[in-house]
Design a protein around this motif. Structure first.
Motif: not given
Length: 490
Positions: A193, A197, A213, A216-217, A220, A253-254, A256-257, A268
């Motif tokens: 992640p 990001a 997000l 980012v997902s 990933m 992603a949310e 993980a971030v 992740y």
């Protein structure tokens, strides 16, 4: 005062022999070599050089893989790499069934009879091929892309090959930087992640938006596929995304971030560049015109190139580079090498103070054998102070006292070098206060020093000195130095 520095720090690579061994041990490369040695005159290939489907089970069996779909896929991948790296040569089909012929390529013999550079060159071709595969479009339903006339509608792919390659190269570049972070201490795995990001979340963004997000997902998941492809060629060690996360509620992603639990973040995906990966990514960057220095690059250069080149190096890398340079240039003895270093340290340009600082460090590594070269510059205005410091550190008892003008000149030169080196603020402040305290009336005299950096150094001392009275005296001296310089130039 600092000049512009290269963005990338120097990398310390393993020897070419070690890297070549790593390349030959990369799983995908091993399978490609095995198939290249297995292929005979009866091997049948299609128009694109691929092994025909009917022979894939036999190829998989030779590799010790299952002869099902997965084994056939691995065998096909290894065959393509063997062709792409010149381990196998494929001729265009001439017969009616559209099949070509295959022969052993010249590169196969180089893996055993060639040099480490030969092996690494072949492996780099393989890395390029795998990189191209990793940035190829993901086809969920290939049939939807084929028109009635049998042609493929590439526009329907919504795929920009240059953008895809640029994104993956950016991710690998960030991973390279993270690996070299903290002078090489950042060699641990990096959360997937964080890599995704780093390419998407703006630096000045606080809380990521839902749209960010989501991007980012998506990144990933794409990187998860790409690193699974890249790992077998040996450039990364990769722990894939935990597939059970896909069944959990919420956006991976949310989570993980914003994840605070370090134990959970490993679910992740975690990735680390291998020593071979550092070599491979640097080679790709160099080919793209990126300045990516490596320790040892300056070993065969002149002293001036060495002293200028290590100006941006961390201390440990600079020390290693100097040692390699001395080993390469000290064959005729320490005195010629020291003489060359001292000559390169002269100058009144902006980078000269830092060159002299690194010259002093290099002479310390040269050892006592350099003493005749050092004594030869005792009367030199630019190098005499440096020479006296070196002799005193090496226990010489007959070091002549320096003229007062040389003492002040050395103080200005030393602080100018440290300012250019962007050292720690506390250390720099200690140096400023220590040097100015050694001489009563320091600021009453130092502004007269005939050094190009006198005014700039005094202004810096005015900012850094913790004693308000001394800081004021430094600023006043800086004004006098500028007025004096302006009057001389008029």
């Amino acid at each position: 005062m600092s000049a512009e520095r290269p963005i990338l720090p120097p990398v310390r690579l393993h020897s070419e022999a070690e890297l070549a061994r790593d390349a030959l041990a990369a799983p995908l490369f091993v399978r490609a070599v095995k198939l290249a040695r297995w292929a005979g005159p009866d091997a049948r290939v299609g128009a694109g050089g691929e092994l025909v489907e009917a022979q894939l089970p036999a190829a998989a069996q030779h590799l010790g893989l299952t002869d099902d779909g997965d084994g056939a896929a691995y065998a096909s991948e290894a065959w393509r790499l063997a062709v792409d790296t010149g381990l196998l040569d494929v001729t265009d089909p001439e017969n009616e069934d559209g099949e070509g012929t295959v022969t052993v390529g010249e590169n196969l013999a180089l893996l055993t009879s060639g040099s480490p550079q030969d092996v690494l060159s072949i492996w780099l071709d393989g890395l390029d091929a795998v990189h191209a595969d990793a940035t190829a479009p993901v086809l969920d339903d290939f049939a939807d892309l084929v028109g009635e006339d049998g042609s493929i509608d590439f526009d329907a792919l919504d795929w920009d090959p240059e953008a895809e390659a640029e994104f993956l190269d950016g991710v690998l570049g960030n991973l390279y930087l993270l690996t070299l972070a903290d002078h090489g201490a950042g060699e641990g795995p990096v959360p997937l992640p964080a890599l995704a990001a780093s390419m998407i979340v703006p630096d000045d963004m606080g809380e990521p938006t839902d749209d960010i997000l989501e991007q980012v997902s998506e990144a990933m998941m794409r990187l998860d596929d790409q690193f699974r492809l890249l790992e077998p060629i040996g450039i990364v060690a990769y722990q894939p995304v935990d597939e059970s996360l896909m069944a959990e509620e919420g956006d991976p992603a949310e989570a993980a971030v914003t994840e605070a639990d370090e134990d959970d973040v490993t679910r992740y995906g975690m990735v680390r560049l291998t020593p071979l990966g550092l070599y491979g990514i640097r080679a790709r960057m160099l080919e793209a015109g990126v300045d990516a220095p490596a320790v040892g690059d300056l070993a065969d250069k002149g002293a001036e190139a060495l002293l200028d080149g290590i100006a941006s190096y961390p201390e440990a890398a600079a020390r290693a580079e100097i040692q390699l340079w001395l080993a390469a240039h000290g064959a005729a003895g320490a005195v010629p090498a020291a003489t060359e270093l001292l000559a390169a340290a002269r100058g009144t340009d902006e980078g000269a103070p830092l060159r002299r600082l690194h010259c002093q460090q290099a002479l310390a590594l040269a050892g006592e054998e350099a003493e005749p070269a050092v004594r030869a510059v005792l009367g030199d205005q630019e190098l005499g102070g440096l020479a006296r410091v070196w002799l005193a550190e090496h226990g010489a008892s007959d070091v002549p006292a320096p003229p007062e003008a040389m003492v002040f000149w050395l103080a200005i030169d030393t602080i100018a070098a440290q300012l250019d080196a962007d050292g720690e603020l506390d250390e720099l402040q200690g140096l400023v206060e220590g040097l100015s305290a050694q001489h009563s009336g320091f600021f009453d005299e130092v502004w007269r020093v005939d050094h190009p950096a006198t005014a700039d150094v005094l202004e810096a001392m005015g900012r850094l000195h913790s004693d308000k009275k001394a800081a004021k005296a430094a600023r006043k001296a800086a004004f006098k130095a500028r007025s004096r310089a302006g009057g001389e130039g008029a």
